[in-house]
Design a protein around this motif. Sequence first.
Motif, mmCIF file in Angstrom:
data_model
loop_
_atom_site.group_PDB
_atom_site.id
_atom_site.type_symbol
_atom_site.label_atom_id
_atom_site.label_comp_id
_atom_site.label_asym_id
_atom_site.label_seq_id
_atom_site.Cartn_x
_atom_site.Cartn_y
_atom_site.Cartn_z
ATOM 1 N N LEU A 162 -3.742 -3.968 -0.045
ATOM 2 C CA LEU A 162 -2.315 -3.755 -0.265
ATOM 3 C C LEU A 162 -1.593 -3.389 1.030
ATOM 4 C CD1 LEU A 162 -2.340 -1.797 -3.651
ATOM 5 C CD2 LEU A 162 -1.680 -4.184 -3.267
ATOM 6 N N MET A 163 -2.284 -2.745 1.941
ATOM 7 C CA MET A 163 -1.674 -2.380 3.227
ATOM 8 C C MET A 163 -1.431 -3.605 4.104
ATOM 9 S SD MET A 163 -1.039 0.822 3.134
ATOM 10 C CE MET A 163 -0.757 1.321 4.819
ATOM 11 N N GLN A 164 -2.028 -4.732 3.766
ATOM 12 C CA GLN A 164 -1.888 -5.950 4.568
ATOM 13 C C GLN A 164 -0.716 -6.822 4.136
ATOM 14 O OE1 GLN A 164 -3.902 -6.061 7.237
ATOM 15 N NE2 GLN A 164 -4.682 -4.146 6.397
ATOM 16 N N THR A 165 -0.052 -6.466 3.050
ATOM 17 C CA THR A 165 1.051 -7.275 2.521
ATOM 18 C C THR A 165 2.329 -6.451 2.503
ATOM 19 O OG1 THR A 165 -0.501 -8.472 1.113
ATOM 20 C CG2 THR A 165 1.820 -8.644 0.539
ATOM 21 N N THR A 166 3.397 -7.026 3.026
ATOM 22 C CA THR A 166 4.680 -6.313 3.030
ATOM 23 C C THR A 166 5.495 -6.658 1.784
ATOM 24 O OG1 THR A 166 5.917 -8.038 4.188
ATOM 25 C CG2 THR A 166 4.773 -6.377 5.556
ATOM 26 N N VAL A 167 6.459 -5.821 1.502
ATOM 27 C CA VAL A 167 7.369 -6.069 0.392
ATOM 28 C C VAL A 167 8.156 -7.351 0.663
ATOM 29 C CG1 VAL A 167 9.368 -5.154 -0.862
ATOM 30 C CG2 VAL A 167 7.494 -3.630 -0.225
ATOM 31 N N ALA A 168 8.469 -7.612 1.924
ATOM 32 C CA ALA A 168 9.196 -8.835 2.283
ATOM 33 C C ALA A 168 8.391 -10.080 1.921
ATOM 34 C CB ALA A 168 9.517 -8.839 3.779
ATOM 35 N N GLU A 169 7.082 -10.043 2.119
ATOM 36 C CA GLU A 169 6.241 -11.193 1.778
ATOM 37 C C GLU A 169 6.255 -11.453 0.272
ATOM 38 O OE1 GLU A 169 2.867 -11.063 5.253
ATOM 39 O OE2 GLU A 169 2.777 -9.532 3.689
ATOM 40 N N GLY A 203 0.823 -1.213 0.000
ATOM 41 C CA GLY A 203 0.000 0.000 0.000
ATOM 42 C C GLY A 203 0.852 1.256 0.000
ATOM 43 N N GLU A 204 1.934 1.228 0.770
ATOM 44 C CA GLU A 204 2.839 2.378 0.794
ATOM 45 C C GLU A 204 3.550 2.544 -0.542
ATOM 46 O OE1 GLU A 204 4.528 2.917 5.177
ATOM 47 O OE2 GLU A 204 4.743 0.858 4.422
ATOM 48 N N LEU A 207 -3.530 9.291 -7.551
ATOM 49 C CA LEU A 207 -4.279 8.985 -8.772
ATOM 50 C C LEU A 207 -5.297 7.895 -8.468
ATOM 51 C CD1 LEU A 207 -1.384 8.803 -11.383
ATOM 52 C CD2 LEU A 207 -3.013 10.658 -11.060
ATOM 53 N N PRO A 208 -6.477 8.008 -9.016
ATOM 54 C CA PRO A 208 -7.462 6.946 -8.770
ATOM 55 C C PRO A 208 -7.035 5.635 -9.418
ATOM 56 C CG PRO A 208 -8.284 8.507 -10.400
ATOM 57 C CD PRO A 208 -6.974 9.053 -9.885
ATOM 58 N N ALA A 209 -7.247 4.554 -8.708
ATOM 59 C CA ALA A 209 -6.910 3.234 -9.255
ATOM 60 C C ALA A 209 -7.854 2.875 -10.393
ATOM 61 C CB ALA A 209 -6.988 2.184 -8.152
ATOM 62 N N LEU A 210 -9.066 3.358 -10.304
ATOM 63 C CA LEU A 210 -10.079 3.065 -11.310
ATOM 64 C C LEU A 210 -10.599 4.380 -11.900
ATOM 65 C CD1 LEU A 210 -11.965 0.442 -9.136
ATOM 66 C CD2 LEU A 210 -10.382 -0.035 -10.993
ATOM 67 N N PRO A 211 -9.792 5.019 -12.764
ATOM 68 C CA PRO A 211 -10.229 6.309 -13.309
ATOM 69 C C PRO A 211 -11.442 6.151 -14.204
ATOM 70 C CG PRO A 211 -8.276 5.552 -14.446
ATOM 71 C CD PRO A 211 -8.544 4.575 -13.328
ATOM 72 N N SER A 228 -19.884 5.449 -6.511
ATOM 73 C CA SER A 228 -19.801 4.843 -5.178
ATOM 74 C C SER A 228 -19.226 3.419 -5.216
ATOM 75 C CB SER A 228 -21.165 4.852 -4.503
ATOM 76 O OG SER A 228 -21.074 4.309 -3.209
ATOM 77 N N PRO A 229 -19.708 2.534 -6.093
ATOM 78 C CA PRO A 229 -19.121 1.186 -6.134
ATOM 79 C C PRO A 229 -17.635 1.196 -6.481
ATOM 80 C CG PRO A 229 -21.180 1.221 -7.355
ATOM 81 C CD PRO A 229 -20.863 2.636 -6.986
ATOM 82 N N LEU A 230 -17.221 2.073 -7.387
ATOM 83 C CA LEU A 230 -15.806 2.137 -7.752
ATOM 84 C C LEU A 230 -14.964 2.704 -6.610
ATOM 85 C CD1 LEU A 230 -15.944 3.203 -11.502
ATOM 86 C CD2 LEU A 230 -15.401 0.964 -10.547
ATOM 87 N N GLN A 231 -15.498 3.664 -5.870
ATOM 88 C CA GLN A 231 -14.779 4.202 -4.708
ATOM 89 C C GLN A 231 -14.596 3.115 -3.652
ATOM 90 O OE1 GLN A 231 -13.099 6.717 -4.559
ATOM 91 N NE2 GLN A 231 -14.024 8.445 -5.554
ATOM 92 N N MET A 232 -15.634 2.330 -3.416
ATOM 93 C CA MET A 232 -15.540 1.246 -2.434
ATOM 94 C C MET A 232 -14.537 0.187 -2.887
ATOM 95 S SD MET A 232 -19.410 0.869 -0.877
ATOM 96 C CE MET A 232 -20.035 0.093 -2.331
ATOM 97 N N ALA A 233 -14.536 -0.146 -4.172
ATOM 98 C CA ALA A 233 -13.592 -1.138 -4.702
ATOM 99 C C ALA A 233 -12.158 -0.637 -4.558
ATOM 100 C CB ALA A 233 -13.911 -1.438 -6.168
ATOM 101 N N GLU A 234 -11.936 0.638 -4.852
ATOM 102 C CA GLU A 234 -10.594 1.197 -4.729
ATOM 103 C C GLU A 234 -10.140 1.208 -3.272
ATOM 104 O OE1 GLU A 234 -8.097 5.252 -5.680
ATOM 105 O OE2 GLU A 234 -9.894 4.828 -6.825
ATOM 106 N N ALA A 235 -11.023 1.573 -2.359
ATOM 107 C CA ALA A 235 -10.674 1.576 -0.933
ATOM 108 C C ALA A 235 -10.327 0.166 -0.459
ATOM 109 C CB ALA A 235 -11.821 2.155 -0.114
ATOM 110 N N ALA A 236 -11.075 -0.825 -0.929
ATOM 111 C CA ALA A 236 -10.811 -2.218 -0.554
ATOM 112 C C ALA A 236 -9.454 -2.673 -1.112
ATOM 113 C CB ALA A 236 -11.919 -3.125 -1.056
#
Length: 93
Positions: free
Chosen positions: A75-82, A28-29, A38-42, A62-70
């Motif tokens: 991505l914030m749950q996975t590290t580069v090391a993993e 995520g970082e 930039l929006p992931a889903l422009p 709204s659905p695209l905003q929710m999908a992008e937030a998810a």
Amino acid sequence: MRSSFTPGPAGIHGGTCLQRRLTEVTLGEVYQAVYDDLPALPMHTGNAACPIGREMFLALYSPLQMAEAAMRESLMQTTVAEVAAKVWRAQRR
């Protein structure tokens, strides 16, 4: 989050250096540093002259905003090391 990265030299041997351990940097970082805000889903705002097109932006926003937030949260749950470990294991097969 940009403080996790130090720009390196430009060019074929250039890149970015991490200022923290791979276990401390999430995808995520990295995503945020590379794509900034930039929006992931422009999507465009639709065609005002089209009865369907002019409603698409509001219907999909709204659905695209929710999908992008998810996606960003995932991505914030996975590290580069993993990721590096998975690539390393795959190369050893």
